[in-house]
Design a protein around this motif. Sequence first.
Motif, PDB file in Angstrom:
ATOM      1  N   GLU A   1       0.834  -1.207   0.000  1.00  0.00           N
ATOM      2  CA  GLU A   1       0.000   0.000   0.000  1.00  0.00           C
ATOM      3  C   GLU A   1       0.871   1.261   0.000  1.00  0.00           C
ATOM      4  N   LYS A   2       1.959   1.230   0.774  1.00  0.00           N
ATOM      5  CA  LYS A   2       2.876   2.378   0.804  1.00  0.00           C
ATOM      6  C   LYS A   2       3.511   2.596  -0.575  1.00  0.00           C
ATOM      7  N   LEU A   3       3.926   1.498  -1.213  1.00  0.00           N
ATOM      8  CA  LEU A   3       4.517   1.598  -2.549  1.00  0.00           C
ATOM      9  C   LEU A   3       3.502   2.143  -3.550  1.00  0.00           C
ATOM     10  N   ASN A   4       2.280   1.657  -3.453  1.00  0.00           N
ATOM     11  CA  ASN A   4       1.230   2.098  -4.367  1.00  0.00           C
ATOM     12  C   ASN A   4       0.970   3.599  -4.213  1.00  0.00           C
ATOM     13  N   THR A   5       0.988   4.071  -2.985  1.00  0.00           N
ATOM     14  CA  THR A   5       0.791   5.501  -2.717  1.00  0.00           C
ATOM     15  C   THR A   5       1.967   6.308  -3.275  1.00  0.00           C
TER      16      THR A   5
END
Length: 185
Positions: A5-9
Motif C-alpha cells: 500500500e505504501k509503494l502504491n501511494t
Amino acid sequence: MSLQEKLNTRSNGACELCGSTEGLLAYEVTPSDGSIDKTIHICSKCNEQLADMSNLDETHWHCLNDSMWSEVEAVKVIAYRVLKTLKNQEMLDMMYLEDATIAWAEEGLFESENKVIHRDSNGVILNAGDTVNIIKDLEVKGAGFTAKRGTAVRNISLPHDDAEHIEGRVNGVKIMILTQFLKKA
C-alpha cells in the motif's frame, strides 16, 4: 499500512521505472533490509528484464530517461545498474548520485554485467571444470587428428571473453572447441 500500500501511494499506482500499471509488484533492491526505502514498485515486464540482466531489451529501458531523475534512491540505484549493464555511458554521465548511493549501486551490481555465459548445444550452462562430450567429429587443425564424436573432454576451462568457445584436452592436446559441438555430460 502494508508495504504494498505504501509503494502504491508513493508510485501513484505505476511502475517506478517505466510507468506501466500492469502486474505491479514490490521489488527489493539488493542489498536490502526489507524497508520501503530499499524497495520499489515495478511492473512484470521490468521484473522479467531485471531477472535476466544478460538479455536486456534496450528499447524497453529508454524509460530510464525519466526515472533516473526520481527522488527515490532505490529507483536511481536500479537505473544506474541497468545503464551500467547496457554500457550507456552517456546517460550514466548525466546522472547525479551521492557517494553512498553509488556505493550501494556498485555493491549490488549484477554479476552478469561482465560475465560471459557459456552454453552447450542444448543451452545448458557450462562451468569451469565440467565434463562435456563432443557431438560431431571435429578436425583439429594443426594437430593432425580428428576429435571423434562421443569423446569426453574433462575439466574444461572457459575463456572470459568468448562465450562460443571452451578449452579442453583431447588426445593430450589442449584445444579450443566451439560450444555448438558440445553437450554437457
